[in-house]
Motif scaffolding. Structure first.
Motif, PDB file in Angstrom:
ATOM      1  N   MET A 165     -33.007 -17.052  35.958  1.00  0.00           N
ATOM      2  CA  MET A 165     -34.622 -17.455  35.737  1.00  0.00           C
ATOM      3  C   MET A 165     -34.646 -17.908  34.357  1.00  0.00           C
ATOM      4  O   MET A 165     -34.034 -17.469  33.330  1.00  0.00           O
ATOM      5  CB  MET A 165     -35.259 -16.149  35.806  1.00  0.00           C
ATOM      6  CG  MET A 165     -35.418 -15.558  37.284  1.00  0.00           C
ATOM      7  SD  MET A 165     -36.384 -14.099  37.477  1.00  0.00           S
ATOM      8  CE  MET A 165     -36.205 -13.796  39.045  1.00  0.00           C
ATOM      9  N   ARG A 166     -35.641 -18.809  34.046  1.00  0.00           N
ATOM     10  CA  ARG A 166     -35.858 -19.237  32.743  1.00  0.00           C
ATOM     11  C   ARG A 166     -36.378 -18.383  31.676  1.00  0.00           C
ATOM     12  O   ARG A 166     -37.332 -17.413  32.230  1.00  0.00           O
ATOM     13  CB  ARG A 166     -36.540 -20.414  32.850  1.00  0.00           C
ATOM     14  CG  ARG A 166     -36.112 -21.772  33.354  1.00  0.00           C
ATOM     15  CD  ARG A 166     -36.877 -22.856  33.537  1.00  0.00           C
ATOM     16  NE  ARG A 166     -36.219 -24.096  34.522  1.00  0.00           N
ATOM     17  CZ  ARG A 166     -36.953 -25.093  34.692  1.00  0.00           C
ATOM     18  NH1 ARG A 166     -37.880 -25.443  34.421  1.00  0.00           N
ATOM     19  NH2 ARG A 166     -36.186 -25.884  35.632  1.00  0.00           N
ATOM     20  N   PHE A 167     -36.335 -18.481  30.334  1.00  0.00           N
ATOM     21  CA  PHE A 167     -36.891 -17.489  29.527  1.00  0.00           C
ATOM     22  C   PHE A 167     -38.163 -18.035  28.510  1.00  0.00           C
ATOM     23  O   PHE A 167     -39.166 -17.662  29.022  1.00  0.00           O
ATOM     24  CB  PHE A 167     -35.708 -16.990  28.640  1.00  0.00           C
ATOM     25  CG  PHE A 167     -36.475 -16.009  27.400  1.00  0.00           C
ATOM     26  CD1 PHE A 167     -36.648 -14.886  27.853  1.00  0.00           C
ATOM     27  CD2 PHE A 167     -36.206 -16.337  26.206  1.00  0.00           C
ATOM     28  CE1 PHE A 167     -37.030 -13.859  27.011  1.00  0.00           C
ATOM     29  CE2 PHE A 167     -36.857 -15.288  25.217  1.00  0.00           C
ATOM     30  CZ  PHE A 167     -37.238 -14.305  25.647  1.00  0.00           C
ATOM     31  N   LYS A 210     -43.033 -23.567  40.360  1.00  0.00           N
ATOM     32  CA  LYS A 210     -43.460 -22.636  41.426  1.00  0.00           C
ATOM     33  C   LYS A 210     -42.727 -21.691  42.348  1.00  0.00           C
ATOM     34  O   LYS A 210     -43.112 -20.391  42.263  1.00  0.00           O
ATOM     35  CB  LYS A 210     -44.333 -23.611  42.452  1.00  0.00           C
ATOM     36  CG  LYS A 210     -45.120 -22.931  43.487  1.00  0.00           C
ATOM     37  CD  LYS A 210     -46.046 -23.516  44.227  1.00  0.00           C
ATOM     38  CE  LYS A 210     -46.749 -22.918  45.164  1.00  0.00           C
ATOM     39  NZ  LYS A 210     -47.750 -23.721  46.202  1.00  0.00           N
ATOM     40  N   SER A 211     -41.386 -22.406  42.635  1.00  0.00           N
ATOM     41  CA  SER A 211     -40.468 -21.631  43.452  1.00  0.00           C
ATOM     42  C   SER A 211     -40.083 -20.369  42.607  1.00  0.00           C
ATOM     43  O   SER A 211     -39.805 -19.299  42.823  1.00  0.00           O
ATOM     44  CB  SER A 211     -39.303 -22.578  44.029  1.00  0.00           C
ATOM     45  OG  SER A 211     -39.729 -23.364  44.657  1.00  0.00           O
ATOM     46  N   GLU A 212     -39.763 -20.742  41.135  1.00  0.00           N
ATOM     47  CA  GLU A 212     -39.263 -19.600  40.606  1.00  0.00           C
ATOM     48  C   GLU A 212     -39.966 -18.553  40.230  1.00  0.00           C
ATOM     49  O   GLU A 212     -39.806 -17.227  40.191  1.00  0.00           O
ATOM     50  CB  GLU A 212     -38.762 -20.226  38.970  1.00  0.00           C
ATOM     51  CG  GLU A 212     -37.578 -20.835  38.976  1.00  0.00           C
ATOM     52  CD  GLU A 212     -37.218 -21.694  37.752  1.00  0.00           C
ATOM     53  OE1 GLU A 212     -35.979 -21.682  37.571  1.00  0.00           O
ATOM     54  OE2 GLU A 212     -38.060 -22.076  37.152  1.00  0.00           O
ATOM     55  N   LEU A 213     -41.459 -18.884  39.968  1.00  0.00           N
ATOM     56  CA  LEU A 213     -42.470 -17.776  39.900  1.00  0.00           C
ATOM     57  C   LEU A 213     -42.734 -17.137  41.138  1.00  0.00           C
ATOM     58  O   LEU A 213     -42.901 -15.854  41.094  1.00  0.00           O
ATOM     59  CB  LEU A 213     -43.732 -18.394  39.614  1.00  0.00           C
ATOM     60  CG  LEU A 213     -44.071 -18.986  38.179  1.00  0.00           C
ATOM     61  CD1 LEU A 213     -45.215 -20.099  38.055  1.00  0.00           C
ATOM     62  CD2 LEU A 213     -44.075 -17.845  36.993  1.00  0.00           C
ATOM     63  N   LEU A 214     -42.657 -17.661  42.274  1.00  0.00           N
ATOM     64  CA  LEU A 214     -42.625 -16.891  43.436  1.00  0.00           C
ATOM     65  C   LEU A 214     -41.477 -16.124  43.728  1.00  0.00           C
ATOM     66  O   LEU A 214     -41.766 -14.967  44.264  1.00  0.00           O
ATOM     67  CB  LEU A 214     -42.647 -17.829  44.743  1.00  0.00           C
ATOM     68  CG  LEU A 214     -44.138 -18.834  44.892  1.00  0.00           C
ATOM     69  CD1 LEU A 214     -44.031 -19.870  46.087  1.00  0.00           C
ATOM     70  CD2 LEU A 214     -45.344 -17.698  44.970  1.00  0.00           C
ATOM     71  N   LEU A 215     -40.396 -16.560  43.592  1.00  0.00           N
ATOM     72  CA  LEU A 215     -39.262 -15.711  43.543  1.00  0.00           C
ATOM     73  C   LEU A 215     -39.130 -14.558  42.607  1.00  0.00           C
ATOM     74  O   LEU A 215     -38.817 -13.233  43.043  1.00  0.00           O
ATOM     75  CB  LEU A 215     -37.892 -16.400  43.305  1.00  0.00           C
ATOM     76  CG  LEU A 215     -36.595 -15.807  43.603  1.00  0.00           C
ATOM     77  CD1 LEU A 215     -36.436 -15.349  45.047  1.00  0.00           C
ATOM     78  CD2 LEU A 215     -35.270 -16.694  43.232  1.00  0.00           C
ATOM     79  N   GLN A 216     -39.542 -14.801  41.501  1.00  0.00           N
ATOM     80  CA  GLN A 216     -39.687 -13.560  40.417  1.00  0.00           C
ATOM     81  C   GLN A 216     -40.805 -12.500  41.061  1.00  0.00           C
ATOM     82  O   GLN A 216     -40.513 -11.425  40.860  1.00  0.00           O
ATOM     83  CB  GLN A 216     -40.267 -13.995  39.049  1.00  0.00           C
ATOM     84  CG  GLN A 216     -40.635 -13.106  38.107  1.00  0.00           C
ATOM     85  CD  GLN A 216     -40.980 -13.505  36.685  1.00  0.00           C
ATOM     86  OE1 GLN A 216     -40.307 -14.445  36.337  1.00  0.00           O
ATOM     87  NE2 GLN A 216     -41.897 -12.862  36.084  1.00  0.00           N
TER      88      GLN A 216
END
Length: 220
Positions: free
Chosen positions: A1-3, A9-15
């Motif tokens: 994940m980015r810092f 949107k996909s990264e936010l949903l996965l988080q």
């Protein structure tokens, strides 16, 4: 994940999915997180829910007696580390910014795990050699310019089979971004550290692509 960068949107949903399927963030840490976002300039520098639960579990797995943290910041990661420590174990955490001391201690004092933590205010490179004991685990999250120096100082105080967890070693993807100024001192510090530990026969090394990257090193 980015810092530091913007998440897709996909990264936010996965988080969000991950956060909803792991242990809940303790109420005190949730309040610490909230206060950091209200009062600090760079609140995203604290470890956060996912990494915090990982740090706790690392400590439960290793069962260290003495733990060192370089870079206390808000105290979030220190509280997570302490949560995973057995009774009688101790965490020494070092923060160079004395203006944060009152904020840190307020949450340490409010936590049932705060009694396991000793806060030291000052320069880590000056403080580390002064400890009268060695460490079983180190969480390294200080100034990225000094990662190589921190590493060497810690190796001198780390027991055999001890672990170093170095945070931010993917540095928002700057380690592979050719457009980034490699003379930036923080980026340069991370690159030099990553190259050093790759070739250091004293340790075994893996990088976990969690958040901004955590390098896990075991001293042979």
């Amino acid at each position: 994940m980015r810092f530091f960068g913007m998440k897709t949107k996909s990264e936010l949903l996965l988080q969000t999915y991950i956060e909803n399927h792991i242990d809940d963030e303790p109420a005190l840490l949730k309040e610490l997180n909230r206060q950091a976002h209200l009062t600090l300039l760079h609140p995203r520098m604290l470890s956060g829910h996912i990494q915090g639960r990982i740090l706790k579990m690392f400590m439960q797995m290793i069962q260290p007696k003495h733990v060192l943290e370089i870079g206390t910041y808000t105290g979030y990661s220190a509280l997570c580390l302490a949560e995973g420590l057995a009774d009688g174990a101790k965490l020494d955490t070092i923060e160079i910014n004395d203006e944060l001391e009152d904020k840190i201690m307020r949450f340490f004092n409010a936590s049932e795990h705060g009694k396991k933590i000793q806060l030291h205010i000052g320069d880590a490179l000056s403080i580390i050699p002064s400890f009268p004991y060695n460490f079983d685990a180190v969480f390294m999250d200080g100034n990225k310019r000094h990662y190589v120096a921190y590493y060497e100082a810690c190796m001198c105080k780390l027991n055999s089979n001890g672990y170093i967890f170095a945070d931010n070693t993917l540095w928002d993807g700057h380690v592979i971004d050719e457009t980034v100024d490699k003379n930036d001192l923080q980026t340069k510090g991370i690159l030099e550290f990553n190259d050093l530990v790759k070739n250091d026969r004293r340790v075994e090394t893996v990088i976990l692509p969690i958040r901004d990257g955590i390098t896990v090193l075991r001293k042979k």
